[in-house]
Design a protein around this motif. Structure first.
Motif, PDB file in Angstrom:
ATOM      1  N   ARG A  53       0.828  -1.215   0.000  1.00 15.32           N
ATOM      2  CA  ARG A  53       0.000   0.000   0.000  1.00 15.32           C
ATOM      3  C   ARG A  53       0.862   1.265   0.000  1.00 15.32           C
ATOM      4  O   ARG A  53       0.330   2.372  -0.028  1.00 15.32           O
ATOM      5  N   GLY A  54       2.159   1.095   0.025  1.00  9.89           N
ATOM      6  CA  GLY A  54       3.085   2.227   0.114  1.00  9.89           C
ATOM      7  C   GLY A  54       3.443   2.820  -1.235  1.00  9.89           C
ATOM      8  O   GLY A  54       2.854   2.456  -2.268  1.00  9.89           O
ATOM      9  N   PRO A  55       4.418   3.700  -1.253  1.00 15.69           N
ATOM     10  CA  PRO A  55       4.743   4.460  -2.465  1.00 15.69           C
ATOM     11  C   PRO A  55       5.307   3.625  -3.623  1.00 15.69           C
ATOM     12  O   PRO A  55       5.223   4.054  -4.769  1.00 15.69           O
ATOM     13  N   TYR A  56       5.841   2.443  -3.335  1.00 13.69           N
ATOM     14  CA  TYR A  56       6.448   1.623  -4.391  1.00 13.69           C
ATOM     15  C   TYR A  56       5.631   0.389  -4.746  1.00 13.69           C
ATOM     16  O   TYR A  56       5.973  -0.344  -5.666  1.00 13.69           O
ATOM     17  N   GLY A  57       4.573   0.137  -3.983  1.00 15.01           N
ATOM     18  CA  GLY A  57       3.703  -1.001  -4.262  1.00 15.01           C
ATOM     19  C   GLY A  57       4.281  -2.335  -3.850  1.00 15.01           C
ATOM     20  O   GLY A  57       3.682  -3.379  -4.082  1.00 15.01           O
ATOM     21  N   THR A  58       5.442  -2.320  -3.225  1.00 17.27           N
ATOM     22  CA  THR A  58       6.123  -3.525  -2.767  1.00 17.27           C
ATOM     23  C   THR A  58       7.226  -3.104  -1.812  1.00 17.27           C
ATOM     24  O   THR A  58       7.500  -1.915  -1.652  1.00 17.27           O
ATOM     25  N   THR A  59       7.857  -4.094  -1.203  1.00 15.33           N
ATOM     26  CA  THR A  59       9.022  -3.779  -0.383  1.00 15.33           C
ATOM     27  C   THR A  59      10.194  -3.413  -1.287  1.00 15.33           C
ATOM     28  O   THR A  59      10.230  -3.785  -2.467  1.00 15.33           O
ATOM     29  N   ILE A  60      11.143  -2.694  -0.712  1.00 16.89           N
ATOM     30  CA  ILE A  60      12.352  -2.323  -1.451  1.00 16.89           C
ATOM     31  C   ILE A  60      13.578  -2.700  -0.627  1.00 16.89           C
ATOM     32  O   ILE A  60      13.520  -2.777   0.601  1.00 16.89           O
ATOM     33  N   ALA A  61      14.666  -2.937  -1.329  1.00 19.41           N
ATOM     34  CA  ALA A  61      15.932  -3.254  -0.671  1.00 19.41           C
ATOM     35  C   ALA A  61      16.470  -2.018   0.037  1.00 19.41           C
ATOM     36  O   ALA A  61      16.243  -0.885  -0.395  1.00 19.41           O
ATOM     37  N   HIS A  62      17.179  -2.243   1.111  1.00 19.16           N
ATOM     38  CA  HIS A  62      17.901  -1.170   1.790  1.00 19.16           C
ATOM     39  C   HIS A  62      18.948  -0.612   0.825  1.00 19.16           C
ATOM     40  O   HIS A  62      19.555  -1.373   0.062  1.00 19.16           O
ATOM     41  N   GLY A  63      19.181   0.669   0.864  1.00 26.09           N
ATOM     42  CA  GLY A  63      20.256   1.240   0.052  1.00 26.09           C
ATOM     43  C   GLY A  63      21.588   0.582   0.358  1.00 26.09           C
ATOM     44  O   GLY A  63      22.367   0.264  -0.548  1.00 26.09           O
ATOM     45  N   TYR A  64      21.835   0.320   1.643  1.00 25.23           N
ATOM     46  CA  TYR A  64      23.113  -0.291   2.007  1.00 25.23           C
ATOM     47  C   TYR A  64      23.195  -1.765   1.609  1.00 25.23           C
ATOM     48  O   TYR A  64      24.297  -2.289   1.431  1.00 25.23           O
ATOM     49  N   LEU A  65      22.061  -2.422   1.439  1.00 20.59           N
ATOM     50  CA  LEU A  65      22.091  -3.766   0.860  1.00 20.59           C
ATOM     51  C   LEU A  65      22.558  -3.672  -0.589  1.00 20.59           C
ATOM     52  O   LEU A  65      23.421  -4.440  -1.033  1.00 20.59           O
ATOM     53  N   THR A  66      22.004  -2.720  -1.326  1.00 15.12           N
ATOM     54  CA  THR A  66      22.435  -2.513  -2.709  1.00 15.12           C
ATOM     55  C   THR A  66      23.928  -2.206  -2.754  1.00 15.12           C
ATOM     56  O   THR A  66      24.667  -2.773  -3.572  1.00 15.12           O
ATOM     57  N   LEU A  67      24.395  -1.344  -1.851  1.00 14.49           N
ATOM     58  CA  LEU A  67      25.829  -1.034  -1.786  1.00 14.49           C
ATOM     59  C   LEU A  67      26.660  -2.274  -1.486  1.00 14.49           C
ATOM     60  O   LEU A  67      27.735  -2.461  -2.063  1.00 14.49           O
ATOM     61  N   SER A  68      26.158  -3.150  -0.627  1.00 11.71           N
ATOM     62  CA  SER A  68      26.930  -4.336  -0.258  1.00 11.71           C
ATOM     63  C   SER A  68      27.102  -5.317  -1.423  1.00 11.71           C
ATOM     64  O   SER A  68      28.009  -6.142  -1.414  1.00 11.71           O
ATOM     65  N   LEU A  69      26.267  -5.199  -2.449  1.00 14.45           N
ATOM     66  CA  LEU A  69      26.398  -6.053  -3.634  1.00 14.45           C
ATOM     67  C   LEU A  69      27.508  -5.582  -4.577  1.00 14.45           C
ATOM     68  O   LEU A  69      27.947  -6.326  -5.452  1.00 14.45           O
ATOM     69  N   VAL A  70      27.953  -4.340  -4.398  1.00 10.38           N
ATOM     70  CA  VAL A  70      28.908  -3.721  -5.330  1.00 10.38           C
ATOM     71  C   VAL A  70      30.188  -4.538  -5.480  1.00 10.38           C
ATOM     72  O   VAL A  70      30.678  -4.735  -6.593  1.00 10.38           O
ATOM     73  N   SER A  71      30.757  -5.020  -4.386  1.00  7.28           N
ATOM     74  CA  SER A  71      32.012  -5.779  -4.481  1.00  7.28           C
ATOM     75  C   SER A  71      31.864  -7.019  -5.352  1.00  7.28           C
ATOM     76  O   SER A  71      32.649  -7.235  -6.274  1.00  7.28           O
TER      77      SER A  71
END
Length: 150
Positions: A53-71
């Motif tokens: 019901r929120g702004p994206y219509g679903t859950t979203i990943a943490h920004g820092y989770l996305t950052l942790s994938l960078v390596s």
């Protein structure tokens, strides 16, 4: 994957886009596990009913989770041979312009920004742009700083 056999080859790549990693799905399980480990259990990440019901219509990943994938994603794009180790040294200019919805696929593009000799080895700055498949904006952009030790 681009493999550099010397620091000179890497220096010659400054200003060059090296390519993209493979696509990787970011699952709700990964998001939930990250929330548990970090203690960041904000509803937009872990409450699937409320997030629907929120702004994206679903859950979203943490920004820092996305950052942790960078390596891991960067390792799919390039590596430098002949060094005893490569360690994360830091990050500059980090931004999260767009969300990563649960279940979406991401990949990283890599550009070498600089290679600088230092006391212990070489500092390599790579601009990593994580994009969401079908997204108009990148999910994250970071100048990732690594230390290569001979």
């Amino acid at each position: 994957m681009k493999v550099f056999s010397s620091i000179g080859e890497l220096e010659n790549a400054v200003g060059t886009h090296l390519g993209h990693s493979d696509w990787r799905t970011v699952t709700q399980h990964q998001i939930d596990t990250f929330a548990e480990i970090t203690g960041d259990a904000q509803w937009i990440h872990v409450d699937t009913e409320r997030a629907a019901r929120g702004p994206y219509g679903t859950t979203i990943a943490h920004g820092y989770l996305t950052l942790s994938l960078v390596s891991a994603l960067s390792w799919e794009v390039y590596q430098v041979e002949g060094f005893r180790m490569s360690v994360n040294y830091g990050a500059d200019r980090l931004r999260f312009p767009a969300p990563v919805p649960a279940g979406s696929r991401v990949r990283a593009g890599v550009e070498i920004v600089s290679v600088t000799p230092g006391d212990v080895g070489y500092r390599v700055v790579a601009r990593i742009t994580v994009e969401v498949e079908g997204g108009a904006k990148p999910a994250s952009v970071v100048d990732s700083v690594s230390l290569l030790v001979p």
